[in-house]
Design an enzyme around this catalytic site. Sequence first.
Site, PDB file in Angstrom:
ATOM      1  N   GLU A 275       7.804  15.703 -47.205  1.00 40.30           N
ATOM      2  CA  GLU A 275       7.304  16.849 -47.971  1.00 40.30           C
ATOM      3  C   GLU A 275       7.088  16.476 -49.437  1.00 40.30           C
ATOM      4  O   GLU A 275       6.100  16.890 -50.056  1.00 40.30           O
ATOM      5  CB  GLU A 275       8.284  18.026 -47.861  1.00 40.30           C
ATOM      6  CG  GLU A 275       8.473  18.560 -46.452  1.00 40.30           C
ATOM      7  CD  GLU A 275       7.177  19.052 -45.841  1.00 40.30           C
ATOM      8  OE1 GLU A 275       6.318  19.587 -46.579  1.00 40.30           O
ATOM      9  OE2 GLU A 275       7.008  18.891 -44.623  1.00 40.30           O
ATOM     10  N   ASP A 356       3.823  10.369 -44.508  1.00 43.10           N
ATOM     11  CA  ASP A 356       4.760   9.581 -43.698  1.00 43.10           C
ATOM     12  C   ASP A 356       5.027   8.224 -44.346  1.00 43.10           C
ATOM     13  O   ASP A 356       6.181   7.769 -44.410  1.00 43.10           O
ATOM     14  CB  ASP A 356       4.197   9.369 -42.297  1.00 43.10           C
ATOM     15  CG  ASP A 356       4.320  10.600 -41.410  1.00 43.10           C
ATOM     16  OD1 ASP A 356       4.996  11.566 -41.810  1.00 43.10           O
ATOM     17  OD2 ASP A 356       3.724  10.593 -40.308  1.00 43.10           O
TER      18      ASP A 356
END
Length: 413
Positions: A275, A356
């Site tokens: 995030e 990621d």
Amino acid sequence: MNIYLIIILGSMLAGFVLTTTVSQLNLHALDPALPEQFKDVFEADEYARSQAYTRAGARLDLVEEVLGIIIVPAFILLGGFNVVDMLARSFGLDSIGTGLIFFGLLFLINDLAALPLSLYRTFVLEERFGFNRTNARTFALDKLKAWVLTVAIGGPLAGMVLWFFEATGPLAWLWAWIGVTTIMIGLQYIAPVVILPLFNKFTPLPDGELRNAIEALATKTGFTLSGLFMMDGSKRSAKSNAFFTGFGKKKRIALFDTLIEQMSTEQIVGVVAHEVGHNKRGHILRMTAMGIAKTGLVLFLMSLFLDNGELFAAFGMEQVSIHAGLIFFMLLYTPVALVLGIAAQMLSRRHEFEADAFAAEATGDPEPLISALKTLSVANLSNLTPHPAYVFVHYSHPPVLARIKALHGLKGN
């Protein structure tokens, strides 16, 4: 036959065909063989249950699509919009008041029409697979709060747009764009502290190992947090998630309580790092800018059709009005919205890969995020083998196996 009516009905039919086709392809892509990457976390019977969940959801989606392709064209062809417009005019208000009643009636009709399937999805389908934790009182209160917010926020916003198009001449779309953008940005600041707490309880994450680990990550990545919260997601569902809200110095991270229950500290830090990656890689600002640009495009194109008599004739309208023109243009805009939506999904999937990669770099190891993705997939009964066409049309995130493969690739570097 009216060309606008042909375009609108044709785009609805094309959308229905596209959606149902990729849904069927997705069902045929379900593979009974458990992927190798999940053999350490997925039991065979639970994997079979995840596929049953996908099939059940697809069947309900098909019912919704079929009803939509029947009801909406019928409403158009039978003069439903004109009936609603006449009813709105019967209140004897000025043009803006009439427009707001028109919008409100359409919203109410649409919301009530969708209610039976919404109830079935929540209290039958989600209940059958062990996800639903919503009771009748919470469901009703959520619906009531959503209506209140629609009136409190949507009403003034719609009234402002109507006023601009009525009073500011050829550049009305520009003034409306500025006004809508200002409200959109303002809501980004207000939502975390005013709107979201209306639906869920946000509790500051208590001191301890998890909070210390997340704060250490934030310090390491230069990410300033104004708040780190646990959200009572279990109030409505057993599914788990985490999300990031806010701009500038009001950046907050919220973790579902179900996520905290299901994952280790190391896994949660991997999720939070992902995030944070969205923020550090500029994804949030980029998507916000694209949303603002799209709004400007829509308002400009809309300004070209608001007094188009042929467009109003397609809906059997007795009178031309700005409020009805706004709705009719959005229906005419459907094929463009579909194309832009697919393009936005493609960009979003790329952002997920980038976030990621950031998480793997920030934590020094992709394995925590890989493990977290597996846990989330099992807990949420995710489809592990979606068809590429379905992913292309519907997915804002890459399939979990693609994400794991990409993360393993980073691990090998």
